[in-house]
Design a protein around this motif. Structure first.
Motif, mmCIF file in Angstrom:
data_model
loop_
_atom_site.group_PDB
_atom_site.id
_atom_site.type_symbol
_atom_site.label_atom_id
_atom_site.label_comp_id
_atom_site.label_asym_id
_atom_site.label_seq_id
_atom_site.Cartn_x
_atom_site.Cartn_y
_atom_site.Cartn_z
ATOM 1 N N ARG A 192 40.016 45.698 40.485
ATOM 2 C CA ARG A 192 40.826 44.777 41.268
ATOM 3 C C ARG A 192 40.041 44.213 42.456
ATOM 4 O O ARG A 192 40.104 43.020 42.740
ATOM 5 C CB ARG A 192 42.095 45.479 41.746
ATOM 6 C CG ARG A 192 42.979 44.581 42.597
ATOM 7 C CD ARG A 192 44.317 45.235 42.923
ATOM 8 N NE ARG A 192 45.052 44.414 43.855
ATOM 9 C CZ ARG A 192 45.658 43.268 43.524
ATOM 10 N NH1 ARG A 192 45.600 42.835 42.284
ATOM 11 N NH2 ARG A 192 46.303 42.573 44.439
ATOM 12 N N VAL A 243 39.170 40.225 43.074
ATOM 13 C CA VAL A 243 39.497 39.504 44.309
ATOM 14 C C VAL A 243 38.239 38.874 44.894
ATOM 15 O O VAL A 243 38.229 37.701 45.292
ATOM 16 C CB VAL A 243 40.171 40.454 45.326
ATOM 17 C CG1 VAL A 243 40.230 39.801 46.709
ATOM 18 C CG2 VAL A 243 41.572 40.818 44.861
ATOM 19 N N ASP A 281 48.434 37.371 36.267
ATOM 20 C CA ASP A 281 49.472 37.585 37.278
ATOM 21 C C ASP A 281 49.070 38.631 38.313
ATOM 22 O O ASP A 281 49.623 38.657 39.418
ATOM 23 C CB ASP A 281 50.789 38.007 36.621
ATOM 24 C CG ASP A 281 51.436 36.883 35.833
ATOM 25 O OD1 ASP A 281 50.923 35.750 35.916
ATOM 26 O OD2 ASP A 281 52.431 37.138 35.138
ATOM 27 N N GLU A 282 48.136 39.506 37.958
ATOM 28 C CA GLU A 282 47.652 40.496 38.919
ATOM 29 C C GLU A 282 46.663 39.888 39.910
ATOM 30 O O GLU A 282 46.409 40.459 40.967
ATOM 31 C CB GLU A 282 46.969 41.656 38.187
ATOM 32 C CG GLU A 282 47.899 42.493 37.332
ATOM 33 C CD GLU A 282 47.151 43.575 36.579
ATOM 34 O OE1 GLU A 282 47.139 44.729 37.067
ATOM 35 O OE2 GLU A 282 46.570 43.277 35.517
ATOM 36 N N ILE A 301 46.631 36.204 40.679
ATOM 37 C CA ILE A 301 47.083 34.953 41.283
ATOM 38 C C ILE A 301 48.572 35.003 41.584
ATOM 39 O O ILE A 301 49.374 35.452 40.757
ATOM 40 C CB ILE A 301 46.794 33.759 40.337
ATOM 41 C CG1 ILE A 301 45.292 33.639 40.068
ATOM 42 C CG2 ILE A 301 47.333 32.456 40.921
ATOM 43 C CD1 ILE A 301 44.454 33.336 41.293
ATOM 44 N N ASP A 302 48.960 34.528 42.770
ATOM 45 C CA ASP A 302 50.361 34.341 43.122
ATOM 46 C C ASP A 302 50.757 32.941 42.639
ATOM 47 O O ASP A 302 50.460 31.933 43.292
ATOM 48 C CB ASP A 302 50.534 34.463 44.639
ATOM 49 C CG ASP A 302 51.985 34.339 45.078
ATOM 50 O OD1 ASP A 302 52.769 33.649 44.390
ATOM 51 O OD2 ASP A 302 52.336 34.901 46.124
ATOM 52 N N TRP A 303 51.417 32.883 41.491
ATOM 53 C CA TRP A 303 51.696 31.594 40.857
ATOM 54 C C TRP A 303 52.761 30.795 41.598
ATOM 55 O O TRP A 303 52.770 29.556 41.525
ATOM 56 C CB TRP A 303 52.089 31.796 39.390
ATOM 57 C CG TRP A 303 50.913 32.227 38.561
ATOM 58 C CD1 TRP A 303 50.701 33.461 38.026
ATOM 59 C CD2 TRP A 303 49.776 31.435 38.215
ATOM 60 N NE1 TRP A 303 49.506 33.483 37.354
ATOM 61 C CE2 TRP A 303 48.922 32.256 37.443
ATOM 62 C CE3 TRP A 303 49.390 30.116 38.466
ATOM 63 C CZ2 TRP A 303 47.705 31.803 36.932
ATOM 64 C CZ3 TRP A 303 48.174 29.661 37.970
ATOM 65 C CH2 TRP A 303 47.347 30.488 37.209
ATOM 66 N N GLU A 353 46.712 32.632 50.382
ATOM 67 C CA GLU A 353 48.017 32.314 49.808
ATOM 68 C C GLU A 353 48.065 32.582 48.315
ATOM 69 O O GLU A 353 49.051 33.112 47.802
ATOM 70 C CB GLU A 353 48.361 30.830 50.084
ATOM 71 C CG GLU A 353 48.632 30.514 51.534
ATOM 72 C CD GLU A 353 49.883 31.198 52.052
ATOM 73 O OE1 GLU A 353 50.881 31.210 51.319
ATOM 74 O OE2 GLU A 353 49.841 31.723 53.192
ATOM 75 N N ASN A 392 46.007 37.335 45.058
ATOM 76 C CA ASN A 392 46.755 38.572 45.324
ATOM 77 C C ASN A 392 45.812 39.610 45.923
ATOM 78 O O ASN A 392 45.193 40.405 45.221
ATOM 79 C CB ASN A 392 47.381 39.106 44.031
ATOM 80 C CG ASN A 392 48.653 38.380 43.669
ATOM 81 O OD1 ASN A 392 49.406 37.946 44.546
ATOM 82 N ND2 ASN A 392 48.917 38.223 42.377
#
Length: 340
Positions: free
Chosen positions: A265, A269, A296-297, A299-301, A336, A339
């Protein structure tokens, strides 16, 4: 040499695509030392056929006098820290050279190296668009195939931050900085040096291979005092003080101060934060596959959709890219959508 041998033992079978002599004043190294380091690197790893070997240099007559010998030693690309084409600005930036000395060093570099780049800093105090346009026009006239063009930023704890706090200068406001950024993009694109990264511009095929490795989150090895690296899913840092570095070499046959494992992770990032600086953006499918994650882990869609709707970011499957309008706001966009 011991530090290099340590890293080579960990990365057997890898071939070097670039070498970058940077930090401090590497151009003051004796050319024989540079030649020996290059020869050792080639012996330990082997070189790609088109290896890029860059050396950072201050644009002084003392350092320029070494350029011919550095080229013979194997350096094939030079990066000059001109920073400004205005003597008053150079004094403000605390540079030791003046414009004439800097341009003489640039001329010497172009005589000895096929690839030359230099940097300039804009959005300086009281700098107007017409002044920057004239300065950048002059910079583009020198015919280099790569330029690094940075906006002046005020970092906490720096001399600039102290001067701002004391009221001795006022930084460019956001609108002024955005206008200068847009002007920079238009002029470099028209000159055939479009931006390939937020602050870096190059003719096609002349992008910095070494810096692209950082931004594309490829492995790189950091050798020498204070050097950082990323290799084999680990973050490495050498001792910063030369005396501590040399003591570590004597004890351990390497100069490592820290060697920290990076989980998937964290690496994802970091790859996003680096890759979205590039105009090519990032391949989300490739990143997800590489680090065993789903999109989805990473990016904040929901945040992405809001920024997409106002023209700041795009997703053309599989590539996520920041638009030209979004690039000046990159520092606000990244927290923003990524994630963290």
């Amino acid at each position: 040499m011991a530090d290099m041998r340590h890293e080579a033992a960990l990365t057997k079978g890898r071939t070097l695509g670039s070498i970058f002599f940077g930090g401090g004043t590497p151009s003051l190294m004796p050319p024989a030392t540079v030649e020996a380091l290059i020869a050792q690197a080639e012996k330990l790893w082997g070189f790609a056929g088109n290896i890029e070997i860059t050396l950072e240099a201050n644009p002084s007559s003392v350092e320029a006098a070494r350029f011919a010998d550095l080229a013979k030693a194997g350096v094939n690309r030079v990066s000059l820290g001109l920073q400004a084409l205005d003597n008053e600005a150079l004094a403000f930036l605390s540079r030791a050279h003046d414009v004439d000395e800097g341009l003489a060093a640039l001329d010497t570099a172009q005589q000895h190296f096929a690839r030359v780049t230099f940097d300039l800093i804009y959005a300086r105090p009281d700098q107007r668009a017409k002044e920057w346009e004239a300065e950048l026009t002059r910079a583009l006239s020198f015919g280099t195939t790569h330029l690094s063009l940075y906006q002046l930023t005020i970092e906490p704890g720096t001399r600039f931050a102290t001067l701002v706090r004391q009221g001795k200068f006022t930084p460019a406001d956001d609108d002024e900085a955005a206008d200068l950024y847009a002007l920079t993009q238009d002029m470099t694109r028209a000159a055939g040096l479009p931006a390939y990264e937020i602050s870096n511009h190059a003719a096609p095929g002349q992008e910095s291979a070494h810096n692209l490795a950082y931004w594309r989150y490829q492995d790189y090895i950091g050798i020498g005092p204070g050097a950082h690296g990323r290799r084999l899913n680990e973050a490495t840092q050498r001792h910063k003080k030369p005396e501590n570095f040399l003591s570590a070499i004597a004890r351990n046959a390497n100069g490592l101060a820290h060697e920290d494992a990076l989980d998937n992770r964290t690496q994802a990032v970091e790859a996003l934060l680096m890759g979205l600086r590039l105009h090519e953006g990032v391949d989300l499918d490739a990143l997800a596959s590489r680090f065993g994650l789903v999109q989805d882990e990473m990016i904040d869609w929901d945040a992405f959709a809001k920024l997409r709707d106002i023209g700041l970011i795009n997703y053309g499957e599989p590539r996520l890219t920041v638009t030209p309008s979004g690039m000046p706001l990159l520092d606000a966009i990244l927290p923003e959508i990524v994630n963290l």
